[in-house]
Motif scaffolding. Sequence first.
Motif, mmCIF file in Angstrom:
data_model
loop_
_atom_site.group_PDB
_atom_site.id
_atom_site.type_symbol
_atom_site.label_atom_id
_atom_site.label_comp_id
_atom_site.label_asym_id
_atom_site.label_seq_id
_atom_site.Cartn_x
_atom_site.Cartn_y
_atom_site.Cartn_z
ATOM 1 N N LEU A 154 0.825 -1.205 0.000
ATOM 2 C CA LEU A 154 0.000 0.000 0.000
ATOM 3 C C LEU A 154 0.861 1.258 0.000
ATOM 4 C CD1 LEU A 154 -2.884 -1.018 2.437
ATOM 5 C CD2 LEU A 154 -2.873 -1.064 -0.079
ATOM 6 N N VAL A 155 1.916 1.272 0.809
ATOM 7 C CA VAL A 155 2.787 2.450 0.852
ATOM 8 C C VAL A 155 3.538 2.618 -0.462
ATOM 9 C CG1 VAL A 155 4.862 3.428 1.918
ATOM 10 C CG2 VAL A 155 3.013 2.532 3.354
ATOM 11 N N PHE A 156 4.098 1.544 -0.989
ATOM 12 C CA PHE A 156 4.875 1.685 -2.224
ATOM 13 C C PHE A 156 3.979 2.015 -3.419
ATOM 14 C CE2 PHE A 156 8.113 -0.149 0.408
ATOM 15 C CZ PHE A 156 9.282 0.436 -0.068
ATOM 16 N N THR A 157 2.760 1.498 -3.439
ATOM 17 C CA THR A 157 1.827 1.899 -4.494
ATOM 18 C C THR A 157 1.494 3.380 -4.365
ATOM 19 O OG1 THR A 157 0.863 -0.320 -4.619
ATOM 20 C CG2 THR A 157 -0.447 1.496 -5.499
ATOM 21 N N ALA A 158 1.231 3.833 -3.145
ATOM 22 C CA ALA A 158 0.936 5.251 -2.929
ATOM 23 C C ALA A 158 2.082 6.130 -3.411
ATOM 24 C CB ALA A 158 0.644 5.504 -1.451
ATOM 25 N N VAL A 176 8.850 1.790 5.992
ATOM 26 C CA VAL A 176 9.137 2.968 6.807
ATOM 27 C C VAL A 176 10.042 3.956 6.079
ATOM 28 C CG1 VAL A 176 8.797 1.780 9.004
ATOM 29 C CG2 VAL A 176 11.102 1.901 8.016
ATOM 30 N N GLU A 177 10.851 3.493 5.132
ATOM 31 C CA GLU A 177 11.758 4.409 4.434
ATOM 32 C C GLU A 177 10.989 5.444 3.609
ATOM 33 O OE1 GLU A 177 14.705 4.855 5.211
ATOM 34 O OE2 GLU A 177 15.894 3.040 5.389
ATOM 35 N N PRO A 178 10.157 5.042 2.642
ATOM 36 C CA PRO A 178 9.400 6.078 1.926
ATOM 37 C C PRO A 178 8.394 6.793 2.816
ATOM 38 C CG PRO A 178 8.672 3.893 1.263
ATOM 39 C CD PRO A 178 9.925 3.702 2.077
ATOM 40 N N ALA A 200 10.263 9.449 4.732
ATOM 41 C CA ALA A 200 10.663 10.511 3.804
ATOM 42 C C ALA A 200 9.495 11.450 3.510
ATOM 43 C CB ALA A 200 11.198 9.907 2.511
ATOM 44 N N ARG A 201 8.281 10.902 3.500
ATOM 45 C CA ARG A 201 7.112 11.728 3.192
ATOM 46 C C ARG A 201 6.543 12.413 4.436
ATOM 47 N NH1 ARG A 201 4.429 12.708 -0.995
ATOM 48 N NH2 ARG A 201 5.601 11.116 -2.145
ATOM 49 N N THR A 202 6.502 11.718 5.562
ATOM 50 C CA THR A 202 5.774 12.247 6.723
ATOM 51 C C THR A 202 6.673 12.845 7.798
ATOM 52 O OG1 THR A 202 5.832 10.155 7.966
ATOM 53 C CG2 THR A 202 4.023 10.458 6.377
ATOM 54 N N ARG A 203 7.932 12.427 7.841
ATOM 55 C CA ARG A 203 8.865 12.822 8.913
ATOM 56 C C ARG A 203 8.295 12.510 10.300
ATOM 57 N NH1 ARG A 203 13.663 13.837 6.058
ATOM 58 N NH2 ARG A 203 12.943 14.521 4.013
ATOM 59 N N ASP A 204 7.593 11.401 10.389
ATOM 60 C CA ASP A 204 7.041 10.971 11.679
ATOM 61 C C ASP A 204 8.168 10.868 12.701
ATOM 62 O OD1 ASP A 204 6.113 9.231 13.826
ATOM 63 O OD2 ASP A 204 4.398 8.745 12.547
ATOM 64 N N ALA A 205 8.055 11.624 13.789
ATOM 65 C CA ALA A 205 9.143 11.720 14.771
ATOM 66 C C ALA A 205 9.398 10.411 15.506
ATOM 67 C CB ALA A 205 8.825 12.823 15.781
ATOM 68 N N ARG A 206 8.469 9.456 15.433
ATOM 69 C CA ARG A 206 8.675 8.161 16.088
ATOM 70 C C ARG A 206 9.592 7.244 15.293
ATOM 71 N NH1 ARG A 206 2.521 6.366 16.298
ATOM 72 N NH2 ARG A 206 2.778 7.217 14.174
ATOM 73 N N LEU A 207 9.771 7.528 14.006
ATOM 74 C CA LEU A 207 10.418 6.557 13.133
ATOM 75 C C LEU A 207 11.946 6.514 13.174
ATOM 76 C CD1 LEU A 207 8.080 6.621 10.016
ATOM 77 C CD2 LEU A 207 8.297 4.866 11.782
ATOM 78 N N PRO A 208 12.659 7.623 13.346
ATOM 79 C CA PRO A 208 14.126 7.493 13.358
ATOM 80 C C PRO A 208 14.647 6.451 14.338
ATOM 81 C CG PRO A 208 13.530 9.787 13.130
ATOM 82 C CD PRO A 208 12.249 9.033 13.365
ATOM 83 N N ALA A 209 14.048 6.368 15.520
ATOM 84 C CA ALA A 209 14.509 5.387 16.511
ATOM 85 C C ALA A 209 14.240 3.953 16.054
ATOM 86 C CB ALA A 209 13.823 5.638 17.851
#
Length: 321
Positions: free
Chosen positions: A217-221, A278-280, A283-292
């Motif tokens: 779903l994410v990669f299609t989006a 989580v990579e794309p 890159a799109r949302t900059r969700d602050a939870r994801l770097p960790a």
Amino acid sequence: MHYRMLRVLAVLLFVTSAVSIASPIASACEVPAPVKSIDPPGFYDDAAGYARAVQPMRGFIAKLNKAAETGDWSCAVDLLHGWASADALMGPIAGYQGYYERSWAGTDFALVILRMPDSVKAANASKFAVINPWLERIAIATRDANAINHLHNNLVYWAGLNLVAIGTVTNQPQLIDSGLIRAREGIRDIGPNGALEREVKRGDRALHYHTFALLPLVFTAELVQRRNIDLYQENDHAIARLANLVIEAVRDPSSFAKITPIKQDLFPWTFQDELAWVEPYYARTRDARLPALIAPRRPFSEWRLGGNVTAVWGVPLSNRP
């Protein structure tokens, strides 16, 4: 069930090792014998038979993805052209698992081509005159596969990504439209709490299959953004709800208990390479939870998505905790 899954893991580790041994850099441009038909027994039905049957195709994909990762585009083109010339994977399928495997393989081939420089494609136009029709045949076979279409679950969403990726490579809008129908089915299925009801029914694998469903779903989006289609906003930002459900489960697996009381059993790769979305998404949302979550797992490498996803889709991570 526990012993059966241990057996599955053991044979898949064997397949991974065999692929690594069989794919030395020195012979990276030697085209493996084309697999005419991909028709393994079901993943859960016969673990050893499944591993044996998929190994030749996985070996080819490993070579292709390695060529892309190292920028050996001449090799990547030769590999694709060799299998396209033989109409590989297009032989008859008696079971059902082969339809899934061919769909995943075609998606990988298309995503490798999408990262290929335009100059390489232009210089190899005669080879792509063979490669592109082959990819279209794979996509059409995926589109028409009743073994997939009747399921209405994550495999339909993966078929959607296959159609969108190949349609993008070959510039076939009708394939992209067919892929969008399948992706939108998945987006409509995402409930207010982010759950997918059909995947909840997978019992102790429910969390795994929520993660696995989110990947296509994410990669299609991402791919249809270039057509000015924003799947992220559809069904009241449903992809974000599913992503949030999975992110919270990675951070705290017990949080998934609000979806099902059944204790979840994850594959080792569920919270590793199958988190490649989580990579794309970051890159799109900059969700602050994801770097960790991303930093200790990089690079993400998913065989269905062109290999090293981080190299293609990753961006620098914020220093925020």
